[in-house]
Design an enzyme around this catalytic site. Sequence first.
Site, PDB file in Angstrom:
ATOM      1  N   LYS A  22       0.896  -1.236   0.048  1.00 11.24           N
ATOM      2  CA  LYS A  22       0.010   0.085  -0.096  1.00 11.24           C
ATOM      3  C   LYS A  22       0.731   1.317  -0.185  1.00 11.24           C
ATOM      4  O   LYS A  22       0.812   2.185  -0.849  1.00 11.24           O
ATOM      5  CB  LYS A  22      -0.921  -0.030   1.368  1.00 11.24           C
ATOM      6  CG  LYS A  22      -1.484   1.650   1.494  1.00 11.24           C
ATOM      7  CD  LYS A  22      -2.465   1.522   2.847  1.00 11.24           C
ATOM      8  CE  LYS A  22      -1.627   1.856   3.955  1.00 11.24           C
ATOM      9  NZ  LYS A  22      -1.509   3.313   4.049  1.00 11.24           N
ATOM     10  N   ARG A  93      -3.883  10.045   3.754  1.00  8.29           N
ATOM     11  CA  ARG A  93      -2.680  10.711   4.090  1.00  8.29           C
ATOM     12  C   ARG A  93      -1.845  10.810   2.697  1.00  8.29           C
ATOM     13  O   ARG A  93      -1.196  11.821   2.576  1.00  8.29           O
ATOM     14  CB  ARG A  93      -1.735   9.667   5.044  1.00  8.29           C
ATOM     15  CG  ARG A  93      -0.496  10.487   5.431  1.00  8.29           C
ATOM     16  CD  ARG A  93      -0.775  11.255   6.625  1.00  8.29           C
ATOM     17  NE  ARG A  93       0.542  12.036   7.128  1.00  8.29           N
ATOM     18  CZ  ARG A  93       0.471  13.134   7.493  1.00  8.29           C
ATOM     19  NH1 ARG A  93      -0.445  13.713   7.641  1.00  8.29           N
ATOM     20  NH2 ARG A  93       1.452  13.901   7.704  1.00  8.29           N
ATOM     21  N   ARG A 122       0.868  14.713  13.068  1.00  9.33           N
ATOM     22  CA  ARG A 122       0.884  14.309  11.690  1.00  9.33           C
ATOM     23  C   ARG A 122       1.534  15.359  10.961  1.00  9.33           C
ATOM     24  O   ARG A 122       0.882  15.842   9.969  1.00  9.33           O
ATOM     25  CB  ARG A 122       0.190  13.480  11.224  1.00  9.33           C
ATOM     26  CG  ARG A 122      -0.293  12.013  11.812  1.00  9.33           C
ATOM     27  CD  ARG A 122      -0.995  10.995  11.024  1.00  9.33           C
ATOM     28  NE  ARG A 122      -0.090  10.451  10.144  1.00  9.33           N
ATOM     29  CZ  ARG A 122      -0.554   9.357   9.259  1.00  9.33           C
ATOM     30  NH1 ARG A 122      -1.695   9.037   9.487  1.00  9.33           N
ATOM     31  NH2 ARG A 122       0.523   8.945   8.651  1.00  9.33           N
ATOM     32  N   PRO A 123       2.450  16.505  11.451  1.00  8.93           N
ATOM     33  CA  PRO A 123       2.860  17.523  10.739  1.00  8.93           C
ATOM     34  C   PRO A 123       3.587  17.400   9.365  1.00  8.93           C
ATOM     35  O   PRO A 123       3.706  16.112   9.068  1.00  8.93           O
ATOM     36  CB  PRO A 123       3.728  18.368  11.643  1.00  8.93           C
ATOM     37  CG  PRO A 123       4.258  17.204  12.512  1.00  8.93           C
ATOM     38  CD  PRO A 123       3.054  16.106  12.662  1.00  8.93           C
ATOM     39  N   ILE A 124       3.659  18.387   8.512  1.00 10.16           N
ATOM     40  CA  ILE A 124       4.241  18.261   7.440  1.00 10.16           C
ATOM     41  C   ILE A 124       5.403  19.075   7.094  1.00 10.16           C
ATOM     42  O   ILE A 124       5.647  19.488   6.037  1.00 10.16           O
ATOM     43  CB  ILE A 124       3.168  18.398   6.106  1.00 10.16           C
ATOM     44  CG1 ILE A 124       2.532  19.622   6.139  1.00 10.16           C
ATOM     45  CG2 ILE A 124       2.299  17.091   6.007  1.00 10.16           C
ATOM     46  CD1 ILE A 124       1.795  20.112   4.893  1.00 10.16           C
ATOM     47  N   ASP A 125       5.951  19.637   8.182  1.00 14.86           N
ATOM     48  CA  ASP A 125       6.960  20.817   8.001  1.00 14.86           C
ATOM     49  C   ASP A 125       8.169  20.239   7.468  1.00 14.86           C
ATOM     50  O   ASP A 125       8.735  20.978   6.608  1.00 14.86           O
ATOM     51  CB  ASP A 125       7.410  21.076   9.536  1.00 14.86           C
ATOM     52  CG  ASP A 125       7.858  20.068  10.267  1.00 14.86           C
ATOM     53  OD1 ASP A 125       7.074  19.097  10.516  1.00 14.86           O
ATOM     54  OD2 ASP A 125       9.068  19.999  10.687  1.00 14.86           O
ATOM     55  N   GLN A 126       8.422  19.304   7.352  1.00 15.86           N
ATOM     56  CA  GLN A 126       9.532  18.388   6.846  1.00 15.86           C
ATOM     57  C   GLN A 126       9.574  18.360   5.039  1.00 15.86           C
ATOM     58  O   GLN A 126      10.586  18.519   4.499  1.00 15.86           O
ATOM     59  CB  GLN A 126      10.082  17.042   7.162  1.00 15.86           C
ATOM     60  CG  GLN A 126      10.466  17.115   8.807  1.00 15.86           C
ATOM     61  CD  GLN A 126      11.704  17.917   9.023  1.00 15.86           C
ATOM     62  OE1 GLN A 126      12.788  17.769   8.533  1.00 15.86           O
ATOM     63  NE2 GLN A 126      11.517  18.811   9.953  1.00 15.86           N
ATOM     64  N   ASP A 307       3.987   0.344  12.114  1.00 15.34           N
ATOM     65  CA  ASP A 307       2.760  -0.282  11.430  1.00 15.34           C
ATOM     66  C   ASP A 307       2.316  -1.942  11.924  1.00 15.34           C
ATOM     67  O   ASP A 307       1.447  -2.254  11.439  1.00 15.34           O
ATOM     68  CB  ASP A 307       2.665  -0.176   9.881  1.00 15.34           C
ATOM     69  CG  ASP A 307       2.848   1.208   9.574  1.00 15.34           C
ATOM     70  OD1 ASP A 307       3.054   1.479   8.388  1.00 15.34           O
ATOM     71  OD2 ASP A 307       2.566   2.341  10.276  1.00 15.34           O
ATOM     72  N   ILE A 329       7.279   6.541  17.100  1.00 16.33           N
ATOM     73  CA  ILE A 329       6.722   7.363  16.077  1.00 16.33           C
ATOM     74  C   ILE A 329       5.630   8.191  16.418  1.00 16.33           C
ATOM     75  O   ILE A 329       5.489   9.320  16.042  1.00 16.33           O
ATOM     76  CB  ILE A 329       6.455   6.248  14.965  1.00 16.33           C
ATOM     77  CG1 ILE A 329       7.833   5.288  14.842  1.00 16.33           C
ATOM     78  CG2 ILE A 329       6.515   7.245  13.477  1.00 16.33           C
ATOM     79  CD1 ILE A 329       9.144   5.894  14.253  1.00 16.33           C
TER      80      ILE A 329
HETATM   81  C1  EPZ Z   1       4.189   6.673   6.693  1.00 11.18           C
HETATM   82  O1  EPZ Z   1       3.470   7.882   7.204  1.00 11.18           O
HETATM   83  C2  EPZ Z   1       3.008   5.668   6.482  1.00 11.18           C
HETATM   84  N1  EPZ Z   1       1.980   6.106   5.538  1.00 11.18           N
HETATM   85  C3  EPZ Z   1       2.648   5.312   7.835  1.00 11.18           C
HETATM   86  O2  EPZ Z   1       1.895   4.091   7.722  1.00 11.18           O
HETATM   87  C4  EPZ Z   1       3.648   4.972   8.818  1.00 11.18           C
HETATM   88  O3  EPZ Z   1       3.063   4.563  10.201  1.00 11.18           O
HETATM   89  C5  EPZ Z   1       4.752   5.886   8.946  1.00 11.18           C
HETATM   90  O4  EPZ Z   1       5.188   6.297   7.416  1.00 11.18           O
HETATM   91  C6  EPZ Z   1       6.028   5.643   9.520  1.00 11.18           C
HETATM   92  O5  EPZ Z   1       6.638   4.335   8.966  1.00 11.18           O
HETATM   93  C7  EPZ Z   1       2.209   6.263   4.147  1.00 11.18           C
HETATM   94  O6  EPZ Z   1       3.174   5.723   3.762  1.00 11.18           O
HETATM   95  C8  EPZ Z   1       0.963   6.485   3.475  1.00 11.18           C
HETATM   96  P1  EPZ Z   1       6.474   9.802   8.853  1.00 11.18           P
HETATM   97  P2  EPZ Z   1       4.055   9.378   7.150  1.00 11.18           P
HETATM   98  O7  EPZ Z   1       6.497  11.028   7.771  1.00 11.18           O
HETATM   99  O8  EPZ Z   1       4.909   9.390   5.932  1.00 11.18           O
HETATM  100  C9  EPZ Z   1       6.940  13.014  12.107  1.00 11.18           C
HETATM  101  C10 EPZ Z   1       0.013   2.593   7.796  1.00 11.18           C
HETATM  102  O9  EPZ Z   1      -0.767   1.991   8.633  1.00 11.18           O
HETATM  103  N2  EPZ Z   1       6.869  14.041  10.871  1.00 11.18           N
HETATM  104  O10 EPZ Z   1       7.584   8.822   8.619  1.00 11.18           O
HETATM  105  O11 EPZ Z   1       3.054  10.315   7.571  1.00 11.18           O
HETATM  106  C11 EPZ Z   1       5.673  12.292  12.463  1.00 11.18           C
HETATM  107  O12 EPZ Z   1       4.925  13.045  13.100  1.00 11.18           O
HETATM  108  C12 EPZ Z   1       0.368   4.261   8.047  1.00 11.18           C
HETATM  109  O13 EPZ Z   1       0.275   2.223   6.497  1.00 11.18           O
HETATM  110  C13 EPZ Z   1       7.196  15.312  11.518  1.00 11.18           C
HETATM  111  O14 EPZ Z   1       7.327  15.826  12.396  1.00 11.18           O
HETATM  112  O15 EPZ Z   1       5.054   9.155   8.517  1.00 11.18           O
HETATM  113  C14 EPZ Z   1       6.018  11.094  13.018  1.00 11.18           C
HETATM  114  O16 EPZ Z   1       6.176  11.289  14.405  1.00 11.18           O
HETATM  115  C15 EPZ Z   1      -0.138   4.685   9.350  1.00 11.18           C
HETATM  116  N3  EPZ Z   1       7.073  16.226  10.320  1.00 11.18           N
HETATM  117  C16 EPZ Z   1       7.187  10.751  12.242  1.00 11.18           C
HETATM  118  O17 EPZ Z   1       7.924  12.097  11.769  1.00 11.18           O
HETATM  119  C17 EPZ Z   1       6.828  16.060   8.943  1.00 11.18           C
HETATM  120  O18 EPZ Z   1       6.809  16.727   8.025  1.00 11.18           O
HETATM  121  C18 EPZ Z   1       7.223  10.007  11.240  1.00 11.18           C
HETATM  122  O19 EPZ Z   1       6.328  10.201  10.035  1.00 11.18           O
HETATM  123  C19 EPZ Z   1       6.683  14.604   8.877  1.00 11.18           C
HETATM  124  C20 EPZ Z   1       6.626  13.721   9.862  1.00 11.18           C
END
Ligand code: EPZ
Length: 420
Positions: A22, A93, A122-126, A307, A329
């Site tokens: 997925k 997402r 779930r911020p998107i600052d990065q 996950d 996480i």
């Molecule tokens: C992806 O989410 C997956 N979703 C999630 O899977 C998975 O839990 C996650 O990666 C971690 O492996 C998809 O791929 C669609 P991250 P994502 O950016 O990209 C913080 C599932 O069950 N962060 O790796 O949103 C964030 O808050 C789903 O399939 C920032 O602070 O996760 C978290 O604490 C649920 N700023 C950490 O980083 C940002 O700009 C990891 O998030 C981005 C993230």
Amino acid sequence: MDKLVITGKTPLHGEVTISGAKNAAVAILPASLLINGFCTIENLPNISDVKLSCTILEALGAKITWISEHAITIDSRNITSTSAPLDLTSKFRASYYLIGALLGRFKSAEVGMPGGCKLGARPIDQHIKGFEALGATVDVIQGKISAKADDLVGSSIYMDIVSVGATINIMLSAVLAKGTTVIENAAKEPHIVDVANFLNTMGADIRGAGTDVIKINGVEKLNSGFTYSVVPDQIEAGTFMCAAVASRGDLIIKNCITKHLDCISAKLVEMGATIEDLGGDCLRIYCDKRPSKATVKTSPYPGFPTDLQSQIGVVLSTSEGTSIINESIWESRFQYTEELNKMGAKITAQGKTAIFEGVDELYGAPVYASDLRAGAALIIAGICANGTTEVYNLEHIDRGYENIEEKFRKIGAKIERISE
Ligand code: EPZ
């Protein structure tokens, strides 16, 4: 509202075939917008997030032809808009990947704030940090993210936190940029490598995916007319591995990449399971005794995947002794423990830590899925519990698991989907 009615308790036996990943598919589909041409994508999982992604791509002007249940051809030669429909993008997402792809090709993107599982802030600052480093101006107004650039020029970006989404999104926006982009402290998940492989198949020049430094040399032109097959889903495979151990069963997991499962295999073997690599893309996992207690700490790949945290939580709820899960996480990924406690588990969740006092048995009860993986965990719990369990909020599960009740039924589960 549909529900799954499960009658336990049933050890699972037989073979299960894993679908395409997925979290690779929902990035590869928007990535196809980068091509002024067409491509064919195979081994797509038949899940609602893929169908929704296709609907959004068609709304932007892409022409999608379904070749089979798991394969499509996408023609992105006539994209008519770089503004994605707000009502659709908020449903999951991965809609944020539309920003990287549209910005990368058209230097312009407008996408609603993404939705997805409620796991915390779930911020998107990065993501924004990466786009701005390449020269884009990014505004977040009235729930929409708007990104524009006169030009995209390669840059070095050091991620403040390891982020799957931001790593992929920066790759997408850098493929056609001028010069070289370097992402440091990059995420290394299998789906990151799969997206990079897809982009390189389309003519991008990306090296280092799967390590914490990814280099993207911008190119001027991309290929058209190629075919790509999505990688098998590490998390679906791990879900069935946890189901085999929790139910004291014996499963053969087919169409998986065993190397991607090392982090899960190590923990389950530590708890008493036996795993045999059958070669090719197959493994056998069985556990005919009560698993021992364990400490699980989720972390970015190659650590234990967040996950799979709820799925192994079901295993720990009836394991020997007292176990601990540290969820590093997400701030809020223990909602499922309240549902397991309704089934007789003894779990105390506080912040990012949950304590599991192993009980002898779980008992069937009506339970509610709070997110995709919690839903899968509750199905496993129902299979292992004495009596009947009803699992509600199936829309979460259907986002990421293809025909989940059929797959479980084929390996012995007594499970029916009832429409109410
Ligand atoms: C992806 O989410 C997956 N979703 C999630 O899977 C998975 O839990 C996650 O990666 C971690 O492996 C998809 O791929 C669609 P991250 P994502 O950016 O990209 C913080 C599932 O069950 N962060 O790796 O949103 C964030 O808050 C789903 O399939 C920032 O602070 O996760 C978290 O604490 C649920 N700023 C950490 O980083 C940002 O700009 C990891 O998030 C981005 C993230």
